[in-house]
Write a protein that holds these residues in place. Structure first.
Motif, short mmCIF file in Angstrom:
data_model
loop_
_atom_site.label_atom_id
_atom_site.label_comp_id
_atom_site.label_asym_id
_atom_site.label_seq_id
_atom_site.Cartn_x
_atom_site.Cartn_y
_atom_site.Cartn_z
N GLU A 1 -4.15 2.48 -2.85
CA GLU A 1 -5.18 3.40 -2.38
C GLU A 1 -5.25 4.65 -3.24
O GLU A 1 -6.30 5.02 -3.71
N ASN A 2 -4.13 5.33 -3.41
CA ASN A 2 -4.10 6.52 -4.26
C ASN A 2 -2.68 6.83 -4.68
O ASN A 2 -1.72 6.29 -4.12
N CYS A 3 -2.54 7.69 -5.68
CA CYS A 3 -1.24 8.06 -6.24
C CYS A 3 -1.18 9.55 -6.48
O CYS A 3 -2.22 10.19 -6.72
N THR A 4 0.02 10.09 -6.48
CA THR A 4 0.21 11.48 -6.84
C THR A 4 0.18 11.60 -8.36
O THR A 4 0.28 10.60 -9.07
N THR A 5 0.06 12.80 -8.85
CA THR A 5 0.25 13.02 -10.28
C THR A 5 1.74 12.94 -10.55
O THR A 5 2.56 13.20 -9.66
N PRO A 6 2.16 12.57 -11.75
CA PRO A 6 3.60 12.49 -12.05
C PRO A 6 4.28 13.85 -11.90
O PRO A 6 3.74 14.87 -12.30
N VAL A 7 5.47 13.84 -11.28
CA VAL A 7 6.26 15.05 -11.07
C VAL A 7 7.69 14.81 -11.51
O VAL A 7 8.14 13.67 -11.60
N THR A 8 8.41 15.89 -11.78
CA THR A 8 9.80 15.75 -12.22
C THR A 8 10.78 15.72 -11.05
O THR A 8 11.91 15.29 -11.21
N ASP A 9 10.36 16.18 -9.89
CA ASP A 9 11.24 16.21 -8.72
C ASP A 9 10.78 15.20 -7.68
O ASP A 9 10.15 14.21 -8.01
N ASP A 10 11.06 15.50 -6.43
CA ASP A 10 10.63 14.65 -5.33
C ASP A 10 9.11 14.57 -5.31
O ASP A 10 8.43 15.57 -5.55
N ALA A 11 8.59 13.39 -5.01
CA ALA A 11 7.14 13.18 -4.93
C ALA A 11 6.72 13.16 -3.47
O ALA A 11 7.38 12.53 -2.64
N ARG A 12 5.65 13.88 -3.15
CA ARG A 12 5.15 13.94 -1.78
C ARG A 12 3.65 13.63 -1.79
O ARG A 12 2.93 14.08 -2.68
N LEU A 13 3.24 12.90 -0.77
CA LEU A 13 1.84 12.52 -0.65
C LEU A 13 1.41 12.71 0.79
O LEU A 13 2.09 12.23 1.71
N THR A 14 0.34 13.44 1.00
CA THR A 14 -0.27 13.58 2.32
C THR A 14 -1.74 13.27 2.14
O THR A 14 -2.41 13.86 1.29
N THR A 15 -2.24 12.33 2.93
CA THR A 15 -3.63 11.93 2.83
C THR A 15 -4.14 11.54 4.20
O THR A 15 -3.37 11.43 5.16
N HIS A 16 -5.42 11.32 4.30
CA HIS A 16 -6.03 10.90 5.56
C HIS A 16 -6.63 9.52 5.38
O HIS A 16 -7.19 9.20 4.33
N GLY A 17 -6.50 8.71 6.40
CA GLY A 17 -7.05 7.37 6.37
C GLY A 17 -7.92 7.13 7.58
O GLY A 17 -7.90 7.89 8.55
N SER A 18 -8.67 6.06 7.54
CA SER A 18 -9.46 5.62 8.69
C SER A 18 -9.72 4.13 8.51
O SER A 18 -9.52 3.59 7.43
N ALA A 19 -10.11 3.49 9.57
CA ALA A 19 -10.39 2.05 9.51
C ALA A 19 -11.72 1.78 10.20
O ALA A 19 -12.06 2.40 11.21
N ALA A 20 -12.47 0.84 9.66
CA ALA A 20 -13.78 0.50 10.19
C ALA A 20 -13.71 -0.63 11.22
O ALA A 20 -14.68 -0.88 11.92
N HIS A 21 -12.56 -1.33 11.28
CA HIS A 21 -12.44 -2.48 12.18
C HIS A 21 -11.16 -2.40 12.99
O HIS A 21 -10.18 -1.79 12.56
N ARG A 22 -11.17 -3.07 14.11
CA ARG A 22 -9.96 -3.17 14.94
C ARG A 22 -8.94 -4.07 14.27
O ARG A 22 -9.30 -4.92 13.47
N GLY A 23 -7.68 -3.86 14.61
CA GLY A 23 -6.62 -4.70 14.06
C GLY A 23 -5.47 -3.85 13.55
O GLY A 23 -5.42 -2.64 13.79
N ASP A 24 -4.56 -4.49 12.88
CA ASP A 24 -3.39 -3.79 12.35
C ASP A 24 -3.59 -3.46 10.87
O ASP A 24 -3.93 -4.33 10.07
N LEU A 25 -3.38 -2.21 10.55
CA LEU A 25 -3.44 -1.74 9.17
C LEU A 25 -2.00 -1.45 8.74
O LEU A 25 -1.29 -0.69 9.40
N GLN A 26 -1.56 -2.09 7.68
CA GLN A 26 -0.20 -1.89 7.18
C GLN A 26 -0.23 -0.99 5.96
O GLN A 26 -1.09 -1.14 5.09
N LEU A 27 0.73 -0.08 5.92
CA LEU A 27 0.82 0.88 4.82
C LEU A 27 2.25 0.90 4.29
O LEU A 27 3.20 0.70 5.04
#
Length: 136
Positions: free
Chosen positions: A81-107
Protein backbone atom coordinates in the motif's frame (compact mmCIF):
# COMPACT_ATOMS: atom_id res chain seq x y z
CA UNK A 1 60.48 -28.97 41.76
CA UNK A 2 57.60 -31.31 41.00
CA UNK A 3 55.13 -28.76 42.37
CA UNK A 4 56.57 -25.99 40.18
CA UNK A 5 56.29 -28.08 36.99
CA UNK A 6 52.74 -29.03 37.91
CA UNK A 7 51.80 -25.35 38.49
CA UNK A 8 53.30 -24.39 35.11
CA UNK A 9 51.43 -27.23 33.42
CA UNK A 10 48.10 -26.17 34.96
CA UNK A 11 48.80 -22.53 34.05
CA UNK A 12 49.58 -23.52 30.45
CA UNK A 13 46.36 -25.53 30.20
CA UNK A 14 44.27 -22.66 31.64
CA UNK A 15 45.86 -20.05 29.36
CA UNK A 16 45.39 -22.34 26.35
CA UNK A 17 41.74 -22.93 27.24
CA UNK A 18 41.11 -19.19 27.63
CA UNK A 19 42.78 -18.50 24.30
CA UNK A 20 40.69 -21.16 22.59
CA UNK A 21 37.50 -19.75 24.15
CA UNK A 22 38.38 -16.23 22.95
CA UNK A 23 39.00 -17.43 19.38
CA UNK A 24 35.76 -19.46 19.40
CA UNK A 25 33.69 -16.51 20.62
CA UNK A 26 35.22 -14.21 18.03
CA UNK A 27 34.33 -16.67 15.25
CA UNK A 28 30.64 -16.94 16.22
CA UNK A 29 28.55 -14.63 14.01
CA UNK A 30 26.54 -11.91 15.70
CA UNK A 31 22.82 -12.07 15.04
CA UNK A 32 20.99 -8.85 14.42
CA UNK A 33 18.06 -8.05 16.60
CA UNK A 34 15.00 -6.36 15.28
CA UNK A 35 11.26 -6.42 15.23
CA UNK A 36 8.23 -5.06 13.43
CA UNK A 37 4.85 -4.44 15.03
CA UNK A 38 1.55 -3.31 13.59
CA UNK A 39 -1.49 -2.05 15.47
CA UNK A 40 -4.97 -1.44 14.13
CA UNK A 41 -8.48 -1.57 15.56
CA UNK A 42 -10.25 -4.93 15.38
CA UNK A 43 -13.44 -3.74 13.70
CA UNK A 44 -14.44 -0.92 11.35
CA UNK A 45 -17.47 0.03 9.32
CA UNK A 46 -17.64 0.03 5.52
CA UNK A 47 -16.47 3.38 4.18
CA UNK A 48 -15.21 4.66 7.54
CA UNK A 49 -11.53 5.38 8.07
CA UNK A 50 -9.37 3.71 10.69
CA UNK A 51 -5.80 4.31 11.82
CA UNK A 52 -2.95 1.89 11.15
CA UNK A 53 0.35 2.23 13.02
CA UNK A 54 3.54 0.26 12.44
CA UNK A 55 6.99 0.42 14.00
CA UNK A 56 10.11 -1.38 12.83
CA UNK A 57 13.70 -1.50 13.97
CA UNK A 58 16.85 -3.49 13.39
CA UNK A 59 20.36 -3.05 14.74
CA UNK A 60 22.21 -3.77 11.49
CA UNK A 61 24.78 -1.00 11.12
CA UNK A 62 25.25 0.56 7.71
CA UNK A 63 21.69 0.03 6.55
CA UNK A 64 18.87 2.45 5.96
CA UNK A 65 15.46 1.15 7.02
CA UNK A 66 12.22 1.42 5.10
CA UNK A 67 8.90 0.25 6.49
CA UNK A 68 6.13 -0.80 4.09
CA UNK A 69 2.49 -1.63 4.70
CA UNK A 70 0.93 -4.57 2.85
CA UNK A 71 -2.69 -5.66 2.76
CA UNK A 72 -4.94 -8.37 1.39
CA UNK A 73 -8.53 -9.55 1.55
CA UNK A 74 -9.55 -13.17 1.52
CA UNK A 75 -7.05 -15.38 -0.30
CA UNK A 76 -5.77 -12.56 -2.52
CA UNK A 77 -1.99 -12.07 -2.70
CA UNK A 78 -0.36 -9.42 -0.52
CA UNK A 79 0.06 -6.04 -2.18
CA UNK A 80 2.01 -3.04 -1.00
CA UNK A 81 0.00 0.00 0.00
CA UNK A 82 2.66 2.53 0.99
CA UNK A 83 6.17 2.87 2.39
CA UNK A 84 8.11 5.31 4.52
CA UNK A 85 11.10 7.17 3.16
CA UNK A 86 14.38 5.44 4.09
CA UNK A 87 15.63 6.33 7.59
CA UNK A 88 18.76 5.51 9.56
CA UNK A 89 16.94 4.73 12.83
CA UNK A 90 13.65 3.13 13.76
CA UNK A 91 11.01 3.37 11.02
CA UNK A 92 7.48 4.47 11.93
CA UNK A 93 4.39 4.56 9.78
CA UNK A 94 0.98 6.00 10.63
CA UNK A 95 -1.70 6.00 7.96
CA UNK A 96 -5.45 5.78 7.55
CA UNK A 97 -7.30 3.02 5.78
CA UNK A 98 -10.86 2.24 4.79
CA UNK A 99 -12.68 -0.60 3.07
CA UNK A 100 -15.49 -0.53 0.54
CA UNK A 101 -16.77 -4.05 1.29
CA UNK A 102 -17.59 -6.19 4.28
CA UNK A 103 -15.18 -8.92 5.30
CA UNK A 104 -11.76 -9.34 6.82
CA UNK A 105 -8.94 -7.04 5.80
CA UNK A 106 -5.48 -8.34 6.69
CA UNK A 107 -2.53 -6.02 7.19
CA UNK A 108 1.16 -6.54 7.86
CA UNK A 109 4.26 -4.37 8.00
CA UNK A 110 7.57 -5.29 6.36
CA UNK A 111 10.92 -3.77 7.30
CA UNK A 112 13.51 -3.54 4.54
CA UNK A 113 17.21 -2.74 4.69
CA UNK A 114 18.74 -0.57 1.97
CA UNK A 115 22.39 0.18 1.21
CA UNK A 116 21.52 3.75 0.15
CA UNK A 117 18.45 5.87 -0.67
CA UNK A 118 18.45 4.68 -4.29
CA UNK A 119 18.95 0.95 -3.60
CA UNK A 120 16.80 -1.01 -6.08
CA UNK A 121 17.37 -4.31 -4.27
CA UNK A 122 16.20 -3.85 -0.66
CA UNK A 123 16.65 -6.76 1.73
CA UNK A 124 13.61 -7.96 3.68
CA UNK A 125 14.67 -7.90 7.33
CA UNK A 126 11.49 -8.53 9.33
CA UNK A 127 7.76 -9.00 8.81
CA UNK A 128 5.14 -8.29 11.45
CA UNK A 129 2.44 -10.70 12.45
CA UNK A 130 -0.84 -10.28 10.56
CA UNK A 131 -3.39 -7.85 11.98
CA UNK A 132 -7.00 -8.37 10.90
CA UNK A 133 -9.72 -5.72 10.75
CA UNK A 134 -13.24 -7.09 10.51
CA UNK A 135 -15.18 -4.73 8.23
CA UNK A 136 -18.94 -4.62 8.88
Amino acid sequence: MNGTKRARGIRTVVVGALGLAAVTLAAVPAFAKGDVEITVQRTAHVGKTFTIKADGDDDIAGYLHQLCLEERTGKQPWHQENCTTPVTDDARLTTHGSAAHRGDLQLRAVLYGLKNKHDHHPVRLHTSSVATVHIR
